[in-house]
Design a protein around this motif. Structure first.
Motif, PDB file in Angstrom:
ATOM      1  N   ASP A 278      68.063  57.820  -2.162  1.00 52.82           N
ATOM      2  CA  ASP A 278      67.032  58.840  -2.256  1.00 52.82           C
ATOM      3  C   ASP A 278      66.608  59.345  -0.872  1.00 52.82           C
ATOM      4  O   ASP A 278      66.356  60.519  -0.688  1.00 52.82           O
ATOM      5  CB  ASP A 278      65.878  58.223  -3.061  1.00 52.82           C
ATOM      6  N   GLY A 279      66.580  58.447   0.109  1.00 53.86           N
ATOM      7  CA  GLY A 279      66.426  58.908   1.479  1.00 53.86           C
ATOM      8  C   GLY A 279      65.003  59.023   1.976  1.00 53.86           C
ATOM      9  O   GLY A 279      64.688  58.513   3.035  1.00 53.86           O
ATOM     10  N   LEU A 280      64.159  59.698   1.231  1.00 52.01           N
ATOM     11  CA  LEU A 280      62.813  59.918   1.738  1.00 52.01           C
ATOM     12  C   LEU A 280      61.895  58.768   1.347  1.00 52.01           C
ATOM     13  O   LEU A 280      61.056  58.342   2.121  1.00 52.01           O
ATOM     14  CB  LEU A 280      62.261  61.236   1.186  1.00 52.01           C
ATOM     15  N   HIS A 281      62.068  58.271   0.122  1.00 51.89           N
ATOM     16  CA  HIS A 281      61.071  57.350  -0.412  1.00 51.89           C
ATOM     17  C   HIS A 281      61.487  55.885  -0.368  1.00 51.89           C
ATOM     18  O   HIS A 281      60.644  55.013  -0.523  1.00 51.89           O
ATOM     19  CB  HIS A 281      60.734  57.731  -1.852  1.00 51.89           C
ATOM     20  N   SER A 282      62.768  55.605  -0.181  1.00 51.91           N
ATOM     21  CA  SER A 282      63.138  54.192  -0.163  1.00 51.91           C
ATOM     22  C   SER A 282      62.660  53.569   1.145  1.00 51.91           C
ATOM     23  O   SER A 282      62.410  54.271   2.128  1.00 51.91           O
ATOM     24  CB  SER A 282      64.640  54.014  -0.357  1.00 51.91           C
ATOM     25  N   ASN A 283      62.535  52.253   1.171  1.00 46.31           N
ATOM     26  CA  ASN A 283      61.958  51.631   2.358  1.00 46.31           C
ATOM     27  C   ASN A 283      62.952  51.622   3.524  1.00 46.31           C
ATOM     28  O   ASN A 283      64.145  51.877   3.342  1.00 46.31           O
ATOM     29  CB  ASN A 283      61.437  50.220   2.038  1.00 46.31           C
TER      30      ASN A 283
ATOM     31  N   VAL B 343      68.141  64.981   3.915  1.00 46.53           N
ATOM     32  CA  VAL B 343      66.986  64.347   3.272  1.00 46.53           C
ATOM     33  C   VAL B 343      65.727  65.196   3.468  1.00 46.53           C
ATOM     34  O   VAL B 343      64.946  65.397   2.535  1.00 46.53           O
ATOM     35  CB  VAL B 343      66.773  62.921   3.838  1.00 46.53           C
ATOM     36  N   ARG B 346      65.856  68.472   1.364  1.00 46.58           N
ATOM     37  CA  ARG B 346      65.565  68.170  -0.029  1.00 46.58           C
ATOM     38  C   ARG B 346      64.060  67.943  -0.226  1.00 46.58           C
ATOM     39  O   ARG B 346      63.452  68.469  -1.140  1.00 46.58           O
ATOM     40  CB  ARG B 346      66.347  66.921  -0.448  1.00 46.58           C
ATOM     41  N   LYS B 364      59.576  56.512  10.284  1.00 50.06           N
ATOM     42  CA  LYS B 364      60.619  55.802   9.527  1.00 50.06           C
ATOM     43  C   LYS B 364      62.006  56.225  10.012  1.00 50.06           C
ATOM     44  O   LYS B 364      62.873  55.378  10.241  1.00 50.06           O
ATOM     45  CB  LYS B 364      60.477  56.087   8.030  1.00 50.06           C
ATOM     46  N   GLU B 365      62.213  57.531  10.161  1.00 49.25           N
ATOM     47  CA  GLU B 365      63.535  58.015  10.581  1.00 49.25           C
ATOM     48  C   GLU B 365      63.910  57.465  11.958  1.00 49.25           C
ATOM     49  O   GLU B 365      65.062  57.124  12.201  1.00 49.25           O
ATOM     50  CB  GLU B 365      63.581  59.542  10.578  1.00 49.25           C
TER      51      GLU B 365
END
Lengths: 454, 454
Positions: A278-283, B343, B346, B364-365
Motif C-alpha cells: 500500500d505504501g502510504l499507510h503500512s508501517n 505512492v 496515489r 517515514k519516507e
C-alpha cells in the motif's frame, strides 16, 4: 447535518474537519470527538483516520469506544485496518463482522491469517457463517467472492401484478436492488426488468413480456478484473452471477465494481513503479522490506548491465567521453521502451491485443521507434560532433538508433511474454526492459567504440 | 442469440468472432458481416473494430452501410472514433448524434474541433441542440458534462400513491433510473428513495416519510475525478447534481462513473510511463509525435546530468571503474525515487495526503530511504571492495547512500510541488525525479572520487 452539499471546497471542509479531530485527540477532548464522529458517514470517518498517526488512531478508537461505527472498517485502507484489527480481541472482531454487510465482512475475513479467520468464523452465528464459508470457497478476486446472495429472481410467467404483490409482502428482500432478474424453470437467468420499467407496463403483462432479454451473466469463477470490464462494456448497474450449470446464484452491483476498479488500477499504477504494498499507510518496517525487495531485483539487473561496461574498461580509460554518452543512450532506450510497455500492458488488460493484431502493432511500434531513433541519433550525433568529437558522434548516434529500435521491440515482447506465462506485466516488465535497454545501449556504444575509435 | 453467458472462455469467443470478421472482410463476405453484427452489442462490435487495421475498418463500415449501429461510436477508443468520423460528411454525423444518448453525443462533440462542432450543432434539432450547448458550456471533465438532465425529482409532500400514479402516467421518464430524488420548494435535493424501497411503505406515506435523508449532492463544476471519488466513498449508484444555488439540475449514474474511472486511471498509468495519447490505436505519425515530445524532454534532462559527468572527464580517464559504478548509483536512486513518487501520486489523487500529515509521511519516507540506503551502500561497498578496489568501494557506497536518501526526499517533494502548481504529477514527476537522482548520484561519485582517489 443531514444534508451535505459537496461543493468545490469539500476537500477543504474535510481538511478542516480532520484538523479539528487531530486537535481534539491531542488535547484529549473525548466529548468533541464523539460529537464530530456522530455526524460522519463511515467513509468520511475512515478518511480522517488515514491522516492520523498510529498512536493518534489508537487514542481515537479508545475515545469512541462503543460508538465506533464498524462500517468505518469497510472504508479503511488495508494496512490501517490490519493495524486496528490486530489489537482487537476475537470476540470484538466477531461482533464487528456480524454487524457488517456480507460483502465487507467477507473482505475483512479474506485478509486475515487462515488460523485467525477460522477462530473468528467460530464466533459468528450459524447462518452468517455458512454464507461466509461458502463465499470463501471461491478463489480470491473471483466473482464468487464479490457477489451478494440476496437477489430478487422471479419466474418468467409471473404477471406484474403478482410481482408487485410479492415485492410488497416479501420479508427478506435486499436492502437496495435495481433489477428484478427473470429466471426459467431451471433457475437460469433469461432477462431482467429494471425497477423503473415496472410502471411502464400493464399489470397483467408477464415478466417474460416486459423483460429486457439481452442479458449478461457472469461466471462465479471469473476474475474480478474481468467482472469490471464486463460492467464497463455493457454499462451495467447490476449483473447476475451463475454457477457452472448456468444457474443463478448471486448478484454483483455497480458500487462493488467501482471499488474493484479503483483497487485494480491503483495496483497496476504502483506496480509500474515497483511498489507492491500500500505504501502510504503500512508501517516503516513493512514498507522498507517491500521496497527493498524490488530495489534488490533492479540492482541485480543494474549490476548485470554494469558487468558489460566492466569488459571495456580499457576503452573507457582511453575515451572518458564515452562515460558521458553511455547514460544518455541507456536512458533514452529505457524511456522509449517504457512508453511501449505501458501501452501494451493497457491493451492487454483491456483485451485489445492478441495474436490477431500483434504483428500489426509490432510493425507500428518498430516504425515509431525507427522514426524517433533516426531523429534522436541525428540530434545527439550533431551535438556530440561539435562538443565532443566526430568519432564519438558516430558511435553515439549508432548506439542511440540501435537502442531505441531495440526498445520498441522488447517493449512490446516483454509484457506479451510475461502475460502468456501468467506473470503480472505491470510489476516486472519495467525491470526486464531497463536491464535489456541498459545492456544493449552500453554494449552498442562500447563495441562500436572498440571498432571505430581504438 | 439473446442470452449470453460470459464464462471463462468469453475472451476466446470474442477472439473467434473477431477472427471470423477479419476473414469475412478480407474475402468481401458482406452478407456474413451483416449477419454477425446484427447479433452484437455495440460494445462487442466496437471491440472487434479495435482489432482491425484502418483499411479493414473502412471496408467494414462500407459493408455495414445503414446497418451501422451509431452506438458503436460510444464504445470506440477516441483515436479510432476520430479516424472514422473524420471521413463522415457533416449531415451523417449530425444524424448519428441525434440517434445517440445525450451523454455519448456530448462526448463525441467534445472531441471535435470547435469549428466542426459548430457546424454539426447547426444540423441538430432545436431541443437537442439547446441541451448539448448547455452541457458544452460546462468546463471539460466537469460533472456538468457528465450529467443527464433526465431526472425524476418529486416534492417532499407527495404520497407514495401519488408518486406511483405519476410514474405510471408520466410521458418523458428516463429510460432507466434507480432513485426518485426528493426536492424542497426551492428545488433543492433533500433526500432520495431507491425504487426498491417504494414497495416497503404504506401508500399514504409521503416521500419525506420514507426518503433516505442523508444525501450527497455533486456540484456541476466538480472535476470528474472528484465525482468518481465521491461515488466510491459513498457507494453510490446515482447522485444528484446541483448548481451554485444548490438547485437540482441533473443526475449522474454509476455506469458513467465506471467509464470515467477507467479513463482517469489509464491516463495516470500511461502518463507515468510518459505516454500522452492513446498509444495503441492512434496512427503511426500521431504516435511518433506524441512519444517524441516526452522523449525529447527526458533527453534534455539526460544531457543535463551527463554535463555533470563531462566536468570530471580527467577523473574518469584515471579511474575507468567509475564508469561501471555510476550507472548503478543513478539507477538505484531513480528506482527508489519512483517508488516514492508513485505512492505520493496515489495518495494525492485519493486525497489522503495534505499539510496535515505531510511531515509524518516525509519522515517515514526518509527513514525507509535511510534503511535501504545503508543496506545497499553496504552491499555494493562490499562487492566493489573485492571486485574493484577499496577506494572505489568507499566512493561508491557513499554515493549510493546519499542518492537513495535524496530520492526519498525528492520523490515526495516533486509530486507535492507539481500538484500545488496544478501540473499533472503522473506526467512529469518521473522526468524531474530521474534528472535529479542522476545528477546527484553521478555528482556524489565524481566529487567523492576527486577527494578520495585522485
Amino acid at each position: 447535518m443531514s444534508y451535505l452539499v459537496l461543493t468545490k471546497n469539500r476537500y477543504d471542509d474535510s481538511q478542516r474537519r480532520t484538523a479539528l479531530v487531530i486537535h481534539s485527540i491531542n488535547n484529549n477532548l473525548e466529548g468533541d470527538i464523539r460529537g464530530i464522529f456522530s455526524h460522519l458517514h463511515a467513509s468520511e470517518a475512515a478518511n480522517i483516520m488515514h491522516y492520523l498517526s498510529v498512536s493518534q488512531r489508537s487514542k481515537l478508537i479508545k475515545f469512541l469506544g462503543d460508538d465506533f461505527d464498524y462500517y468505518i472498517l469497510a472504508f479503511l485502507e488495508d494496512a490501517v485496518r490490519e493495524e486496528i484489527l490486530h489489537k482487537w480481541a476475537n470476540d470484538k472482531l466477531g461482533k464487528a463482522l456480524a454487524n457488517l454487510d456480507e460483502h465487507y465482512a467477507l473482505e475483512i475475513l479474506s485478509d486475515l491469517h487462515p488460523e485467525h479467520r477460522k477462530a473468528i468464523l467460530k464466533l459468528i452465528n450459524h447462518d452468517d457463517r455458512v454464507f461466509l464459508e461458502k463465499s470463501l470457497s471461491y478463489p480470491e478476486k473471483s466473482a464468487g467472492r464479490l457477489m451478494s446472495y440476496q437477489i430478487v429472481a422471479l419466474p418468467l410467467n409471473w404477471t406484474l401484478e403478482k410481482t408487485i404483490k410479492f415485492l410488497k409482502n416479501a420479508k427478506h428482500l435486499p436492502e437496495d436492488f435495481y433489477y428484478i432478474f427473470v429466471v426459467d424453470l431451471q433457475n437460469r437467468p433469461v432477462g431482467h426488468i429494471s425497477l423503473s420499467n415496472v410502471y411502464k407496463f400493464d399489470k397483467y403483462s408477464t415478466l417474460s413480456d416486459c423483460m429486457s432479454d439481452e442479458d449478461i451473466s457472469i461466471s462465479s469463477y471469473s476474475d474480478q478484473e474481468e467482472v469490471a470490464l464486463i460492467f464497463k462494456q455493457y454499462s451495467l448497474v447490476s449483473a447476475p452471477v451463475v454457477n457452472n450449470n448456468g444457474k443463478l446464484i448471486g448478484v454483483i452491483d455497480s458500487h462493488i465494481v467501482i471499488d474493484i476498479i479503483y483497487r485494480e488500477r491503483e495496483e497496476d499504477f504502483l506496480h509500474l513503479a515497483g511498489v507492491e504494498d500500500d505504501g502510504l499507510h503500512s508501517n516503516t518496517i513493512d514498507t522498507t522490506k517491500s521496497r527493498f525487495k524490488w530495489l534488490f531485483m533492479s540492482s541485480c539487473t543494474a549490476m548485470l548491465s554494469s558487468s558489460v561496461i566492466a569488459q571495456f574498461q580499457s576503452v573507457i580509460s582511453k575515451n572518458a567521453a564515452l562515460a558521458i554518452v553511455m547514460p544518455i543512450t541507456a536512458s533514452i532506450g529505457g524511456n522509449a521502451g517504457m512508453q511501449v510497455v505501458a501501452v501494451i500492458i493497457r491493451a492487454l488488460s483491456n483485451q485489445q491485443i492478441s495474436k490477431l493484431n500483434a504483428a500489426r502493432v509490432l510493425r507500428k511500434e518498430i516504425t515509431v521507434a525507427l522514426s524517433n531513433g533516426v531523429f534522436f541519433a541525428s540530434l545527439f550525433g550533431l551535438i556530440s560532433y561539435f562538443y565532443i568529437s566526430p568519432k564519438i558522434s558516430l558511435v553515439f548516434s549508432l548506439a542511440i538508433l540501435v537502442n531505441i529500435v531495440w526498445s520498441g521491440f522488447v517493449g512490446m515482447m516483454i509484457p506479451m511474454i510475461l502475460t502468456k506465462f501468467r506473470f503480472d506485466p505491470a510489476l516486472s516488465a519495467g525491470s526486464f526492459l531497463t536491464a535489456s535497454t541498459d545492456i544493449v545501449g552500453n554494449a552498442a556504444i562500447l563495441i562500436a567504440a572498440s571498432y571505430f575509435i581504438i
